[in-house]
Write an enzyme that holds these catalytic residues in place. Sequence first.
Site, PDB file in Angstrom:
ATOM      1  N   ARG A   1       0.868  -1.191   0.000  1.00 17.32           N
ATOM      2  CA  ARG A   1       0.000   0.000   0.000  1.00 17.32           C
ATOM      3  C   ARG A   1       0.897   1.230   0.000  1.00 17.32           C
ATOM      4  NH1 ARG A   1      -4.080  -1.033   5.062  1.00 17.32           N
ATOM      5  NH2 ARG A   1      -5.116  -2.932   4.308  1.00 17.32           N
TER       6      ARG A   1
ATOM      7  N   GLY B   1       5.823 -21.591   2.507  1.00 13.72           N
ATOM      8  CA  GLY B   1       4.830 -22.646   2.680  1.00 13.72           C
ATOM      9  C   GLY B   1       3.725 -22.617   1.644  1.00 13.72           C
TER      10      GLY B   1
ATOM     11  N   THR C   1      -1.468 -29.219   5.974  1.00 13.64           N
ATOM     12  CA  THR C   1      -2.893 -28.961   6.181  1.00 13.64           C
ATOM     13  C   THR C   1      -3.658 -30.237   6.511  1.00 13.64           C
ATOM     14  OG1 THR C   1      -2.770 -27.130   4.606  1.00 13.64           O
ATOM     15  CG2 THR C   1      -4.970 -27.950   5.165  1.00 13.64           C
TER      16      THR C   1
ATOM     17  N   GLU D   1      -1.886 -10.602  -2.189  1.00 17.18           N
ATOM     18  CA  GLU D   1      -3.007 -11.445  -1.769  1.00 17.18           C
ATOM     19  C   GLU D   1      -2.642 -12.926  -1.806  1.00 17.18           C
ATOM     20  OE1 GLU D   1      -5.732 -10.676  -0.354  1.00 17.18           O
ATOM     21  OE2 GLU D   1      -5.534  -8.513  -0.559  1.00 17.18           O
TER      22      GLU D   1
ATOM     23  N   TYR E   1     -11.822 -15.778  -4.048  1.00 18.19           N
ATOM     24  CA  TYR E   1     -11.407 -14.722  -3.122  1.00 18.19           C
ATOM     25  C   TYR E   1     -10.381 -13.794  -3.766  1.00 18.19           C
ATOM     26  CZ  TYR E   1      -8.740 -12.156   0.209  1.00 18.19           C
ATOM     27  OH  TYR E   1      -8.078 -11.124   0.819  1.00 18.19           O
TER      28      TYR E   1
ATOM     29  N   THR F   1      -0.677 -17.153   5.574  1.00 17.61           N
ATOM     30  CA  THR F   1       0.585 -16.623   6.078  1.00 17.61           C
ATOM     31  C   THR F   1       0.318 -15.276   6.735  1.00 17.61           C
ATOM     32  OG1 THR F   1       1.636 -17.650   4.143  1.00 17.61           O
ATOM     33  CG2 THR F   1       3.018 -16.229   5.476  1.00 17.61           C
TER      34      THR F   1
ATOM     35  N   CYS G   1     -10.928  -6.436  15.668  1.00 17.59           N
ATOM     36  CA  CYS G   1     -11.882  -7.554  15.770  1.00 17.59           C
ATOM     37  C   CYS G   1     -11.120  -8.876  15.646  1.00 17.59           C
ATOM     38  CB  CYS G   1     -12.947  -7.425  14.689  1.00 17.59           C
ATOM     39  SG  CYS G   1     -14.427  -8.418  15.001  1.00 17.59           S
TER      40      CYS G   1
ATOM     41  N   ASP H   1     -12.258 -12.879   3.255  1.00 16.45           N
ATOM     42  CA  ASP H   1     -11.230 -13.739   3.838  1.00 16.45           C
ATOM     43  C   ASP H   1     -11.597 -14.035   5.288  1.00 16.45           C
ATOM     44  OD1 ASP H   1     -10.706 -11.371   5.176  1.00 16.45           O
ATOM     45  OD2 ASP H   1      -8.546 -11.401   4.784  1.00 16.45           O
TER      46      ASP H   1
END
Length: 374
Positions: free
Chosen positions: A49, A108, A326, A64, A144, A70, A218, A162
């Site tokens: 950004r 990863g 996973t 993204e 996404y 990660t 949050c 996400d």
Amino acid sequence: MTAAGGLSETVADRHPAPRVTPPLPKTALPGPALLLAWYDRHRRVLPWRDGIGPPDPYRVWLSEVMLQQTTVAAVGPRYTRFLARFPDVHALAGADWAEVAAEWAGLGYYARARNLHAGAKALAAQGFPHNVEGLRAIPGIGPYTAAAVAAIAFQEPVVPADGNVERVVARVARVETPLPAAKKRLAELAQGWMAEPAARARPGDFAQALFDLGATLCTPRNPACALCPWRGGCAAQAAGVQTELPRKSAKAARPTRHGTHFLLHDPGGLVLVRRRAEKGLLGGMLEIPGTPWRAEPWGEAEALAHAPVSGLRWRLLAGEARHGFTHFELRMALLSARLTGRPDIPGHAWMDPSVARAAMPSVMHRLLALWDPA
């Protein structure tokens, strides 16, 4: 006083009424203007950004993809390094897979790097589509990522959902259905914000505001509700259940797989490595040669049948390397041997250990940690 001289006591005193949870409210999400005003004051400073000119779709896409599974802290320096090596989609498309794999090592989830490389080849040929549908047609770009790039880079009125966004929506709307069953409903609710003029005027900022809210206030544990711009409109906070949402279905235990690997080194300290098959888990990545990974532990004799050189005196190194994927937990043993020469072994190469380590996935780093060259 009662007739017996004690304090008066009612049935309600002896059996207090259970705490009544307020009924679920009608779904009315807080307005986007409050969140955007908060974002304008508190947005995170991140490498992708820069705030100068319109967002570069390549940089948005790269960030993204890297951020999937990660943390921002881990991605920051790696993003900058990756971008220095592959500054645009054409540079990435023209690179060999081995270069990309080496630069991705340690991040990863290596299928992401394969998808990124495949997608770059398509994008270099046709350019970036400006909408979700066009982006979804690019190899390796899922729903996404397509929504995130479309919103942030091209100001399409979509809300990418996400984990942070799902958590925020589950709380402000008090969605009690556990994940993953609630995903569709949460995405629909999130997209509903685009009916509001404030969000529709700034889709990219609104998406990133949701990301930042979930990442900084949050949070999964101990959300900072007192600082939240939406605290007055959060249904979960009003009911006192914000820390319980989003609910998650119980996860099944991951199975365990076993492998034995062979660390062969020469008098000069070089180690023998090989590249994994192009398709499948960790496809195309460098590794220490070894057995397949399977459910049953390997016996010594059957494991040695997979050694890159037979007839050597292998030494079992102390300890066991473990790595969580996973869908399974991996346990690996490491055998070491030293050669007096450096034979040419088909499908293998001799490399300096530090160079090899830099190009290897983290699962191999755990193996190498068992090795004591002395």
